[in-house]
Scaffold this motif. Sequence first.
Motif, short mmCIF file in Angstrom:
data_model
loop_
_atom_site.label_atom_id
_atom_site.label_comp_id
_atom_site.label_asym_id
_atom_site.label_seq_id
_atom_site.Cartn_x
_atom_site.Cartn_y
_atom_site.Cartn_z
N SER A 10 52.93 21.28 95.89
CA SER A 10 52.21 20.30 95.07
C SER A 10 51.40 19.42 96.01
O SER A 10 51.37 19.65 97.22
N GLY A 12 52.00 16.73 97.56
CA GLY A 12 53.07 15.80 97.94
C GLY A 12 53.19 15.74 99.44
O GLY A 12 52.35 16.30 100.16
N TYR A 13 54.23 15.08 99.92
CA TYR A 13 54.42 14.93 101.36
C TYR A 13 55.54 15.86 101.84
O TYR A 13 56.63 15.86 101.28
N THR A 150 49.95 17.09 106.27
CA THR A 150 50.99 17.65 105.41
C THR A 150 50.38 18.77 104.56
O THR A 150 49.24 18.63 104.10
N VAL A 152 49.40 20.88 101.44
CA VAL A 152 49.28 20.55 100.01
C VAL A 152 48.84 21.79 99.21
O VAL A 152 48.13 22.65 99.73
#
Length: 339
Positions: A10, A12-13, A150, A152
């Motif tokens: 997603s 997100g991290y 990160t 994604v």
Amino acid sequence: MKEIDWANLSFGYIQTDYNVRCYYRDGKWGEIEVCSSESINLHMAATCLHYGQEAFEGQKAFRCPDGKIRLFRIEDNAERLQSTCRGILMPEVPTELFCEMVKKVVKLNERFIPPYGSGASLYIRPLLIGTGAQVGVHAADEYLFLIFVTPVGPYFKGGFATNDYVIIREFDRAAPLGTGRYKVGGNYAASLRANKMAHDAGYSCEFYLDAREKKYIDECGAANFFGIKEGKYITPESSSILPSITNRSLQQLARDMGLTVECRQIPEEELATFEEAGACGTAAVISPIGRIDDMESHKSYVIAKDGKPGPVSTQLYNKFRNIQYGIEPDTHGWITVLD
Ligand SMILES: Cc1ncc(COP(=O)(O)O)c(C=O)c1O
């Protein structure tokens, strides 16, 4: 490392191996430091915590079909950050330092770059904060510039598709002579309630009109707006929107395709006349707009009559993606290839 399910990421991290940092002290930038900690040791009176001396950027690295890693217009992100620095009295991060740190942090975390075909990419987040202590409202004398990355997921899980937006007049994201043109956290704090309102009402995002007159189109959430009609690519001119690098690139590609580009005020009523429209930014490249509803006046502007992305948006999207992935030639010098 726990196996990453690239296809189901997603936005997100996820922790990666390293981030890179550089400190500004005694009026100059220091050496680049490689760090494996996710934490920052911060003075409780740091200006970023109290007076909003905080700026960030957002960009992506791609693993391409030829196996190479490509970065998109990183010098432009450096320049935009410099503009933000001037806007809130922070020392400018030189373009050379910015680009060196971007390349270094991507290379150091190479194993986190999602494979080509997964639709996912490596998100790059440069962050600049005032770390010097102040109690009075003043700019700090010390700063930290750091970049983390990160992986994604793709913006469109089910493929390139239209989304519906809602005009919200109750909240302003940015004032005409405020900080809207800068990428500072405060603008995003100001957008949270409108964004929640839009999501709660079932829309993909909130849509802003200009704060002074509530007459002209400003932005769609954290993305710029463009409309297509009669062979023209039309995008708002406003002092309170973030100058999107995606939008600037799409304007160039539109010109290459023979379209006329107009950068001007767009009255809300003009929405009814667009053949196609989209929200554009790093996250989605183009998020084609299906319908825009005005929550207060109850007007509804249906843009994608058949609910599908239009031909010009689709062509622009494909062209843009192909340049990012090294599938089509980079005729505008936008790409940095990492060895
Ligand atoms: C408020 C806002 N507008 C527009 C954009 C799109 O800018 P870009 O194309 O440089 O990602 C972003 C994302 O960075 C944003 O946060």
